[in-house]
Design a protein around this motif. Structure first.
Motif, PDB file in Angstrom:
ATOM      1  N   ALA A 291      26.671  46.205  11.447  1.00  0.00           N
ATOM      2  CA  ALA A 291      26.951  44.969  12.187  1.00  0.00           C
ATOM      3  C   ALA A 291      28.458  44.777  12.347  1.00  0.00           C
ATOM      4  CB  ALA A 291      26.325  43.770  11.468  1.00  0.00           C
ATOM      5  N   ARG A 292      29.232  45.109  11.321  1.00  0.00           N
ATOM      6  CA  ARG A 292      30.693  45.014  11.426  1.00  0.00           C
ATOM      7  C   ARG A 292      31.230  45.947  12.495  1.00  0.00           C
ATOM      8  NH1 ARG A 292      30.466  44.550   5.773  1.00  0.00           N
ATOM      9  NH2 ARG A 292      30.970  46.749   5.457  1.00  0.00           N
ATOM     10  N   GLY A 293      30.584  47.078  12.671  1.00  0.00           N
ATOM     11  CA  GLY A 293      31.003  48.025  13.697  1.00  0.00           C
ATOM     12  C   GLY A 293      30.702  47.542  15.102  1.00  0.00           C
ATOM     13  N   TYR A 294      29.662  46.747  15.254  1.00  0.00           N
ATOM     14  CA  TYR A 294      29.286  46.244  16.569  1.00  0.00           C
ATOM     15  C   TYR A 294      29.947  44.917  16.913  1.00  0.00           C
ATOM     16  CZ  TYR A 294      25.585  49.621  17.588  1.00  0.00           C
ATOM     17  OH  TYR A 294      24.888  50.757  17.884  1.00  0.00           O
ATOM     18  N   GLU A 295      30.270  44.113  15.903  1.00  0.00           N
ATOM     19  CA  GLU A 295      30.771  42.755  16.160  1.00  0.00           C
ATOM     20  C   GLU A 295      31.920  42.412  15.219  1.00  0.00           C
ATOM     21  OE1 GLU A 295      31.705  39.693  17.817  1.00  0.00           O
ATOM     22  OE2 GLU A 295      29.831  40.401  18.683  1.00  0.00           O
ATOM     23  N   ALA A 296      33.082  42.095  15.803  1.00  0.00           N
ATOM     24  CA  ALA A 296      34.270  41.769  15.007  1.00  0.00           C
ATOM     25  C   ALA A 296      34.288  40.307  14.570  1.00  0.00           C
ATOM     26  CB  ALA A 296      35.538  42.088  15.800  1.00  0.00           C
ATOM     27  N   ASN A 297      33.755  39.422  15.390  1.00  0.00           N
ATOM     28  CA  ASN A 297      33.752  37.990  15.086  1.00  0.00           C
ATOM     29  C   ASN A 297      32.813  37.718  13.905  1.00  0.00           C
ATOM     30  OD1 ASN A 297      32.444  35.248  15.276  1.00  0.00           O
ATOM     31  ND2 ASN A 297      34.060  34.992  16.800  1.00  0.00           N
ATOM     32  N   PRO A 298      33.331  37.119  12.820  1.00  0.00           N
ATOM     33  CA  PRO A 298      32.495  36.913  11.624  1.00  0.00           C
ATOM     34  C   PRO A 298      31.244  36.078  11.871  1.00  0.00           C
ATOM     35  CG  PRO A 298      34.809  36.500  11.119  1.00  0.00           C
ATOM     36  CD  PRO A 298      34.715  36.683  12.605  1.00  0.00           C
ATOM     37  N   ASP A 299      31.340  35.026  12.676  1.00  0.00           N
ATOM     38  CA  ASP A 299      30.164  34.192  12.947  1.00  0.00           C
ATOM     39  C   ASP A 299      29.125  34.967  13.752  1.00  0.00           C
ATOM     40  OD1 ASP A 299      31.171  31.969  11.594  1.00  0.00           O
ATOM     41  OD2 ASP A 299      32.218  31.243  13.377  1.00  0.00           O
ATOM     42  N   ALA A 300      29.575  35.658  14.778  1.00  0.00           N
ATOM     43  CA  ALA A 300      28.660  36.455  15.596  1.00  0.00           C
ATOM     44  C   ALA A 300      28.075  37.603  14.773  1.00  0.00           C
ATOM     45  CB  ALA A 300      29.379  36.986  16.833  1.00  0.00           C
ATOM     46  N   ARG A 301      28.868  38.143  13.859  1.00  0.00           N
ATOM     47  CA  ARG A 301      28.390  39.233  13.003  1.00  0.00           C
ATOM     48  C   ARG A 301      27.256  38.746  12.105  1.00  0.00           C
ATOM     49  NH1 ARG A 301      33.022  41.326  11.219  1.00  0.00           N
ATOM     50  NH2 ARG A 301      33.172  39.899   9.479  1.00  0.00           N
ATOM     51  N   ARG A 302      27.380  37.538  11.556  1.00  0.00           N
ATOM     52  CA  ARG A 302      26.296  36.986  10.731  1.00  0.00           C
ATOM     53  C   ARG A 302      25.044  36.788  11.581  1.00  0.00           C
ATOM     54  NH1 ARG A 302      30.629  34.575   8.187  1.00  0.00           N
ATOM     55  NH2 ARG A 302      30.644  32.745   9.533  1.00  0.00           N
ATOM     56  N   ASP A 303      25.226  36.317  12.819  1.00  0.00           N
ATOM     57  CA  ASP A 303      24.083  36.170  13.723  1.00  0.00           C
ATOM     58  C   ASP A 303      23.427  37.524  13.981  1.00  0.00           C
ATOM     59  OD1 ASP A 303      24.579  33.458  13.926  1.00  0.00           O
ATOM     60  OD2 ASP A 303      25.580  33.603  15.880  1.00  0.00           O
ATOM     61  N   LEU A 304      24.245  38.534  14.199  1.00  0.00           N
ATOM     62  CA  LEU A 304      23.719  39.874  14.445  1.00  0.00           C
ATOM     63  C   LEU A 304      22.954  40.391  13.230  1.00  0.00           C
ATOM     64  CD1 LEU A 304      23.354  42.505  15.981  1.00  0.00           C
ATOM     65  CD2 LEU A 304      25.686  43.140  15.321  1.00  0.00           C
ATOM     66  N   GLU A 305      23.495  40.192  12.047  1.00  0.00           N
ATOM     67  CA  GLU A 305      22.801  40.644  10.832  1.00  0.00           C
ATOM     68  C   GLU A 305      21.438  39.973  10.709  1.00  0.00           C
ATOM     69  OE1 GLU A 305      25.025  40.877   7.110  1.00  0.00           O
ATOM     70  OE2 GLU A 305      26.872  40.915   8.298  1.00  0.00           O
ATOM     71  N   GLN A 306      21.381  38.685  11.010  1.00  0.00           N
ATOM     72  CA  GLN A 306      20.094  37.988  10.958  1.00  0.00           C
ATOM     73  C   GLN A 306      19.142  38.534  12.015  1.00  0.00           C
ATOM     74  OE1 GLN A 306      21.092  33.847  11.358  1.00  0.00           O
ATOM     75  NE2 GLN A 306      21.517  33.615   9.184  1.00  0.00           N
ATOM     76  N   GLU A 307      19.659  38.793  13.212  1.00  0.00           N
ATOM     77  CA  GLU A 307      18.817  39.352  14.262  1.00  0.00           C
ATOM     78  C   GLU A 307      18.290  40.729  13.880  1.00  0.00           C
ATOM     79  OE1 GLU A 307      19.629  39.156  18.355  1.00  0.00           O
ATOM     80  OE2 GLU A 307      20.563  37.188  18.241  1.00  0.00           O
ATOM     81  N   LEU A 308      19.129  41.528  13.227  1.00  0.00           N
ATOM     82  CA  LEU A 308      18.679  42.847  12.779  1.00  0.00           C
ATOM     83  C   LEU A 308      17.538  42.713  11.773  1.00  0.00           C
ATOM     84  CD1 LEU A 308      22.088  44.711  12.244  1.00  0.00           C
ATOM     85  CD2 LEU A 308      20.492  44.954  14.169  1.00  0.00           C
ATOM     86  N   GLN A 309      17.673  41.773  10.848  1.00  0.00           N
ATOM     87  CA  GLN A 309      16.632  41.592   9.847  1.00  0.00           C
ATOM     88  C   GLN A 309      15.334  41.098  10.468  1.00  0.00           C
ATOM     89  OE1 GLN A 309      18.404  39.097   6.853  1.00  0.00           O
ATOM     90  NE2 GLN A 309      19.766  40.714   6.145  1.00  0.00           N
ATOM     91  N   VAL A 310      15.429  40.153  11.389  1.00  0.00           N
ATOM     92  CA  VAL A 310      14.231  39.645  12.058  1.00  0.00           C
ATOM     93  C   VAL A 310      13.564  40.760  12.862  1.00  0.00           C
ATOM     94  CG1 VAL A 310      13.392  38.075  13.872  1.00  0.00           C
ATOM     95  CG2 VAL A 310      14.972  37.238  12.124  1.00  0.00           C
ATOM     96  N   ALA A 311      14.371  41.524  13.598  1.00  0.00           N
ATOM     97  CA  ALA A 311      13.824  42.617  14.401  1.00  0.00           C
ATOM     98  C   ALA A 311      13.126  43.645  13.519  1.00  0.00           C
ATOM     99  CB  ALA A 311      14.934  43.280  15.215  1.00  0.00           C
ATOM    100  N   LEU A 312      13.720  43.957  12.380  1.00  0.00           N
ATOM    101  CA  LEU A 312      13.089  44.913  11.463  1.00  0.00           C
ATOM    102  C   LEU A 312      11.758  44.387  10.953  1.00  0.00           C
ATOM    103  CD1 LEU A 312      15.960  46.367   9.282  1.00  0.00           C
ATOM    104  CD2 LEU A 312      14.411  47.608  10.795  1.00  0.00           C
ATOM    105  N   TRP A 313      11.762  43.153  10.484  1.00  0.00           N
ATOM    106  CA  TRP A 313      10.523  42.586   9.952  1.00  0.00           C
ATOM    107  C   TRP A 313       9.435  42.598  11.019  1.00  0.00           C
ATOM    108  CZ3 TRP A 313       7.425  38.355  10.995  1.00  0.00           C
ATOM    109  CH2 TRP A 313       6.423  38.116  10.044  1.00  0.00           C
ATOM    110  N   GLN A 314       9.783  42.181  12.233  1.00  0.00           N
ATOM    111  CA  GLN A 314       8.796  42.160  13.317  1.00  0.00           C
ATOM    112  C   GLN A 314       8.307  43.571  13.643  1.00  0.00           C
ATOM    113  OE1 GLN A 314      11.130  40.142  16.301  1.00  0.00           O
ATOM    114  NE2 GLN A 314      10.212  38.152  15.820  1.00  0.00           N
TER     115      GLN A 314
END
Length: 114
Positions: free
Chosen positions: A25-48
């Motif tokens: 996620a750090r490699g895809y997104e530099a903005n810390p807030d957007a990076r946290r959003d991306l990490e959450q999206e990755l987790q949701v996508a994995l679970w689904q």
């Protein structure tokens, strides 16, 4: 309550790949807030995604494929938002001292009557 296959696979994936996903996620997104959003999206996508996991590939292959696809989608959507000039609610500055349009109209109407 029994743990479902989907939950078990998700827990296993996060245990094995959670740190690496955060680095991704750090490699895809530099903005810390957007990076946290991306990490959450990755987790949701994995679970689904584990609802459809049939074991024809390794867990690692599945996790990285899902994570990469979701990260790319996230970055593309962020780029579209910036190109359209969209702002987040945190970026908006609202002046509490400025009169609203309705107040301005009421004041103009009152002055016209005088």
């Amino acid at each position: 309550m029994t743990e479902s296959k989907q939950d078990r696979l998700f827990c296993e994936a996060i245990e094995q790949f959670g740190g690496a996903l955060a680095r991704m996620a750090r490699g895809y997104e530099a903005n810390p807030d957007a990076r946290r959003d991306l990490e959450q999206e990755l987790q949701v996508a994995l679970w689904q995604s584990f609802e459809r996991f049939d074991g024809r590939c390794s867990l690692s292959t599945w996790v990285w494929r899902v994570a990469h696809n979701r990260a790319v989608s996230f970055v593309v959507s962020q780029k579209r938002h910036r190109q359209r000039g969209w702002s987040s609610i945190e970026e908006l500055e609202i002046s509490h001292d400025a009169a609203s349009t309705i107040d301005d109209a009421d004041e103009r109407d009152a002055m016209a009557r005088i």
